[in-house]
Design a protein around this motif. Structure first.
Motif, PDB file in Angstrom:
ATOM      1  N   TYR A 124      -9.561 -17.824 -10.922  1.00  0.00           N
ATOM      2  CA  TYR A 124     -10.209 -17.001  -9.892  1.00  0.00           C
ATOM      3  C   TYR A 124      -9.173 -16.564  -8.862  1.00  0.00           C
ATOM      4  CZ  TYR A 124     -14.446 -15.832  -7.128  1.00  0.00           C
ATOM      5  OH  TYR A 124     -15.462 -15.204  -6.467  1.00  0.00           O
ATOM      6  N   ILE A 125      -8.406 -17.544  -8.375  1.00  0.00           N
ATOM      7  CA  ILE A 125      -7.394 -17.237  -7.364  1.00  0.00           C
ATOM      8  C   ILE A 125      -6.368 -16.259  -7.926  1.00  0.00           C
ATOM      9  CG2 ILE A 125      -5.541 -18.213  -5.969  1.00  0.00           C
ATOM     10  CD1 ILE A 125      -7.184 -20.739  -5.730  1.00  0.00           C
TER      11      ILE A 125
ATOM     12  N   ILE B 103      -7.825 -12.858  -8.109  1.00  0.00           N
ATOM     13  CA  ILE B 103      -7.920 -12.232  -6.795  1.00  0.00           C
ATOM     14  C   ILE B 103      -6.565 -11.677  -6.391  1.00  0.00           C
ATOM     15  CG2 ILE B 103      -8.224 -12.732  -4.349  1.00  0.00           C
ATOM     16  CD1 ILE B 103     -10.368 -14.811  -5.228  1.00  0.00           C
TER      17      ILE B 103
ATOM     18  N   VAL C 171     -12.580 -11.389 -11.596  1.00  0.00           N
ATOM     19  CA  VAL C 171     -13.169 -11.863 -10.341  1.00  0.00           C
ATOM     20  C   VAL C 171     -14.692 -11.807 -10.433  1.00  0.00           C
ATOM     21  CG1 VAL C 171     -13.446 -11.383  -7.888  1.00  0.00           C
ATOM     22  CG2 VAL C 171     -11.190 -11.187  -8.937  1.00  0.00           C
TER      23      VAL C 171
END
Lengths: 361, 339, 329
Positions: free
Chosen positions: C281-282, C285, C293
């Motif tokens: 996820y990070i 992003i 995302v």
């Protein structure tokens, strides 16, 4: 009221305080109380007068910040061995209290809505105490539970036993609480404002139930209330409490028909009655009860007492005996005091009550 | 028989006359003088040492965060590649052998050619003064949290008041809305919004209050529902007082203790969320510093230059602890029954 | 919203209160899921970037073919339902930038298990330790134990998870070398000790706090007073009445804990380099891989909604007040 009256509870010089952020609150300041077998003793007073705290000492119910400064409470009961025992409830350990509670002393609490465990069926809660103090199990235990619910006037006991508290109405729950209190045939029953939280119509029924059970089972009852009407109905003896002290005590007739303490006068005058004429304004006692954080000099009621004497502000009144079962702690009964009569309005009221009461009894 | 402790020299017999109430008029007042809600609340709060210490610590941090960047000789954004990763050096303490700007016995300040300068918390990988950045960052973090919480609280109060006071269909629709909104994880809402809006001071504030108002609206609504059934509100309504007056004069004041407590607990929440966003790479863009972005920058080198991350982490930790303890104390003082 | 009231009206009279309550919860969960998918769909059109990686190199025919494949030539409503259909079947599209054109379902599949394992371990550890500490603190109110538990709880509630993680990895990992500071597939158990510990801090602390205050208020409740007036010993009182009531209400605080576990797991995966959902996820992003995302946002939401539903249902089944009467308030 014959000579064979048997004393089962004798409280002497009970003093209880509470530690608060603002200091020590002296809630009970030297209370003496006697309860005889088969009789109902009422403690009447405003909220904060210490009546509930007094009664809870008998059950050993104390909050964390509560300090018992002095006092004894001798309780006499017939044990399982058939012999008579006398113990001082104030010096018993928690463990010793556990054996007495439910078994010999039981209590009915004020709010039936919060008095029952919401996660347990009525049967489990009713059986809990019986299991603790008797050998009943299985179908015998169940039969006892049914019998108890019938005793307190609950219809369809089998179905009710399976219910959870929230499925019952307030009045019904209070009947269950009473059944729990009676489950082990206690010698002494403490009723702490048992009808205050109920609807007016239900109040009368619960009251009648308590009176009926008291007569049927012959138990002794300590009845705590702020409602004089209730007192007249249930009590043999009345103790009027003010600011942590009993200010007048006597039989119900004594206190209702021949009150001597100005506070009792005030209480009786402020009692609404059906027979009072419409023009008659309801009497109120002016001012507020004293702050029990402070040391009280003289008579605690003096600042609110329209009949107060100078000495009331200086010295605490001793008890003056009116007859051998009636006393009041007021300087007005001192021979040196000026002659003060109770208000005329109250006098006519009492006359009226005598008449009504005579018819009722 | 009880006897009193009155002086034996008083002529008792003379006192058996009706009392002169004028002379005793103060008795009543004296007995109630030290008995008031506010006084008790303050007493309760003052007796809570944790809350008191937190209040002092928070105030100190706020003061330093305002003053330190102003008086510091360095700017939070000045990059200088010749003085990167310097260890802390603090005048006074350096005589004691700690924070003297040396590492393994080598005076890095002398090596960097600035033997007379002091970077209290050292410098970061770009040669920026960590002391100045930490307080600048604290200020930004506090400002973000405060704005977000104030806006969120206002929205929450209005929403809760309207929903609770009007009840019926309005209430049902509004409650379903919050129910659905709170069923979506806050993490997802915040992340997605920041991804769409792009990180920036204003956007972070917006994101924080968009999710921050729900709790407050619930608390206010519950309080309103409670107040609505109480006698004083019923009385006001029977007397023909308008809805607006009932809300603002009767209900709102009664919800205040709860609102204040929730407000206090929302601040550390917002500070945390800002730091969290920074930590997953959605913080305020450089060169602006916030506690979160500093921790994010410093954490990669945490094992080699622990002081770079230690300073913002400590300030953040102390702030969060302080606000939580302060909130606890406030709640206990305002609402003793609930604690 | 409409759905729920309609459902209640139609099924109301025939269903038991418990079934009605559960049905209501399920309907709300479905509505929420629908709302989330709608929002994600809307965001998809707002987000920069396109599903076609090298558009300029494609011929118009190829673009048209791709558009048809992704349904972009259809009306919005139809596209939305196609989107919902695909999402529910695990077809999340492809990654733009992290691993170009790789189906996202393949990327997230193995990561979900790892994230769930760590999250569950931490959640269970935190809840169990928290309940035990809370009960001990409540029963020994104002003792050393109580003080210890209270301090631990304040620290645990106040300190952000990444601060805890940094401290743990610096002291236990880097200085004392008790545990590895980075995740390794070779030793998955020992290398998840620190992240699980750090992640368990917050749930432990908040469960401890809640259990303690709930237990204390139950110990002082009227029904405990009545039970004790039956002459029941304190031990039996605690076991029979206090624990039961406390545990039932502790269930209600589990929902907010799920939120913290979710954000916490993100942090842990970054700090300890765990190849889970959060680190992806990070990464997505930071690399503007919007499709990833959105997908992970969707997965997080589904996990959250499911967990909330489970907690709600558990609560109904356990608490007789709701089981019989239906509804919480």
């Amino acid at each position: 009221m014959t000579s064979e009256r048997k004393r089962i509870l004798k409280i002497r010089d009970l003093r209880v305080s509470f530690k608060t952020a603002n200091g020590l609150v002296h809630a009970v300041r030297g209370v003496d109380l006697d309860v005889y077998r088969g009789e109902t003793v009422a403690i009447v007073g405003e909220s904060g007068s210490g009546k509930s705290v007094t009664a809870k000492q008998v059950m050993g119910i104390r909050t964390r910040n509560e300090v018992v400064e002095s006092g004894t409470a001798e309780f006499t009961y017939v044990g399982s061995d058939g012999a008579e025992h006398t113990v001082d409830l104030m010096s018993l350990s928690d463990k010793e209290m556990v054996g007495l509670k439910g078994n010999h002393i039981a209590m009915v609490f004020q709010d039936p809505l919060t008095s029952l465990d919401p996660t347990m069926t009525i049967e489990r809660q009713l059986a809990e105490g019986i299991r603790e103090h008797t050998d009943l199990t299985g179908s015998d235990l169940h039969a006892r539970c049914v019998e108890l619910l019938e005793l307190v006037g609950i219809t369809e006991p089998e179905a009710r036993l399976k219910s959870y508290p929230h499925q019952l109405s307030g009045g019904m729950r209070q009947r269950v609480v009473i059944a729990i209190a009676l489950s082990c045939d206690p010698d002494l029953l403490i009723c702490d404002e048992p009808t205050t939280a109920l609807d007016v119509t239900i109040q009368a029924r619960i009251l009648d139930l308590i009176i009926e059970l008291q007569r049927k089972l012959g138990i002794s009852v300590i009845f705590i209330t702020h409602n004089l009407g209730v007192v007249a109905k249930v009590a043999d003896y009345v103790n009027v409490m003010y600011a942590g002290k009993i200010v007048e005590a006597g039989t119900t007739e004594d206190v209702f028909f021949d009150p001597r303490h100005p506070y009792t006068w005030g209480l009786l005058s402020s009692m609404p009655s059906v027979s009072a004429s419409r023009e008659e304004r309801l009497f109120t006692i002016k001012g507020n009860p004293p702050n029990l954080l402070n040391e009280i000099v003289g008579d605690a009621f003096a600042p609110r007492n329209p009949f107060a004497l100078e000495i009331d502000f200086v010295k605490e009144p001793p008890r003056f005996e009116v007859n051998d079962h009636h006393w009041a702690a007021t300087w007005l009964l001192d021979p040196r005091a000026p002659k003060v009569e109770m208000p005329a309005q109250l006098r006519s009221r009492i006359a009226q009550m005598r008449q009504d009461g005579g018819e009722a009894r | 028989m009880t006897t009193s402790n009155a002086s034996p020299f008083v002529d008792e017999d003379a006192l058996f006359r009706p009392a002169d109430f004028m002379a005793h008029a103060d008795t009543d007042e004296r007995e109630y003088a030290n008995y008031s809600y506010i006084r008790e609340t303050v007493n309760r709060f003052l007796s809570n040492k944790g809350a008191l210490v937190s209040l002092v610590v928070i105030s100190l941090i706020v003061l330093v965060a305002i003053i330190a960047p102003l008086v510091s000789p360095y700017s939070y954004s000045d990059v200088n590649s010749s003085i990167t990763n310097l260890p802390p050096r603090i005048p006074g303490l350096e005589q004691l052998g700690i924070c003297d700007g040396t590492q393994n016995g080598v005076d890095l300040y002398a090596e960097a050619g600035i033997p007379n300068e002091y970077h209290f918390f050292g410098t970061d990988g770009l040669g920026r003064d960590v002391w100045t950045r930490v307080w600048e960052g604290t200020r930004i973090s506090l400002v973000i949290a405060l704005i977000a919480v104030v806006v969120g609280v206002l929205i929450g109060i209005v929403y809760g008041l309207v929903s609770g006071y009007f009840g019926g269909k309005v209430d049902i629709v509004m409650q379903r809305f919050t129910e659905v909104l709170s069923s979506i994880p806050q993490l997802v809402i915040t992340t997605l919004l920041i991804v769409v809006l792009q990180p920036g001071l204003a956007n972070i504030v917006i994101v924080l209050f968009i999710t921050g108002w729900i709790d407050m609206s619930r608390i206010v609504r519950a309080q309103v529902l409670k107040c609505k059934t109480q006698e004083f509100t019923l009385a006001a309504r029977t007397l023909g007082v308008s809805s607006r007056d009932i809300i603002f004069k009767e209900i709102l004041p009664n919800t205040m203790p709860q609102v204040v407590v929730t407000f206090m607990f929302s601040i550390p929440n917002a500070i945390f969320l800002e730091a969290f966003l920074a930590f997953i790479g959605l913080g305020i863009p450089a060169p602006t510093a916030s506690l979160g972005t500093m921790i994010n920058d410093g954490y990669n080198a945490a094992m080699i230059y622990p002081y770079q991350v230690l300073a913002p982490v400590m300030v953040l930790a102390i702030l969060m602890l302080g606000f939580n303890l302060f909130g606890d104390g406030l709640r206990d003082a305002l609402d003793p029954e609930r604690s | 919203m409409k759905l729920s009231s309609k459902g209640e009206g139609r099924n109301g009279p025939r269903l038991s209160p418990m079934a009605r309550y559960i049905l209501k919860r399920v309907v709300i969960a479905l509505v929420t899921l629908f709302v989330i998918m709608f929002v994600l769909f809307m965001l998809l059109s707002f987000m920069p970037g396109s599903p076609f990686n090298n558009e300029d190199k494609l011929t118009p025919d190829q673009i048209a073919a791709l558009r048809a494949h992704y349904g972009l030539d259809k009306p919005v409503i139809e596209r939305f339902f196609l989107y919902v259909w695909n999402m529910l079947h695990g077809d999340f599209g492809v990654s733009y930038s992290i691993m170009t054109n790789m189906p996202i379902s393949q990327m997230v599949g193995p990561r979900i298990a790892l994230t769930l394992t760590i999250g569950l371990e931490a959640g269970i550890l935190g809840a169990v330790v928290g309940v035990v500490l809370g009960i001990v603190a409540a029963l020994r109110e104002r003792s050393v134990w109580d003080t210890f538990a209270t301090i631990l709880a304040v620290i645990g509630v106040s300190l952000p998870s990444f601060v805890v993680a940094l401290f743990l990895s610096y002291f236990l990992g880097f200085q004392l070398k008790l545990f590895p500071i980075l995740y390794s597939t070779a030793q998955p158990t020992i290398s998840t000790v620190l992240p699980v510990l750090a992640l368990a801090m917050f749930p432990m602390a908040s469960v401890e706090r809640y259990t303690r205050s709930e237990m204390i208020s139950i110990m002082n409740s009227d029904f405990m007073l009545l039970a004790s007036s039956k002459g029941v010993s304190k031990t039996k009182l605690v076991l029979r009445h206090a624990l039961r009531n406390t545990l039932i209400s502790v269930i209600t605080v589990l929902v907010p804990l799920l939120v913290s576990l979710m954000s916490g797991s993100l942090v842990m995966e970054k700090v300890f380099s765990i190849p889970g959902l959060g680190s992806l996820y990070i990464q997505a992003i930071q690399q503007n891989d919007y499709n990833v995302v959105l997908t992970i946002s969707f997965i997080y939401s589904v996990m959250f909604i499911l967990a909330m539903l489970l907690v709600d249902i558990a609560y109904v089944v356990i608490d007789p007040r709701i089981r019989i009467a239906g509804g919480k308030d």
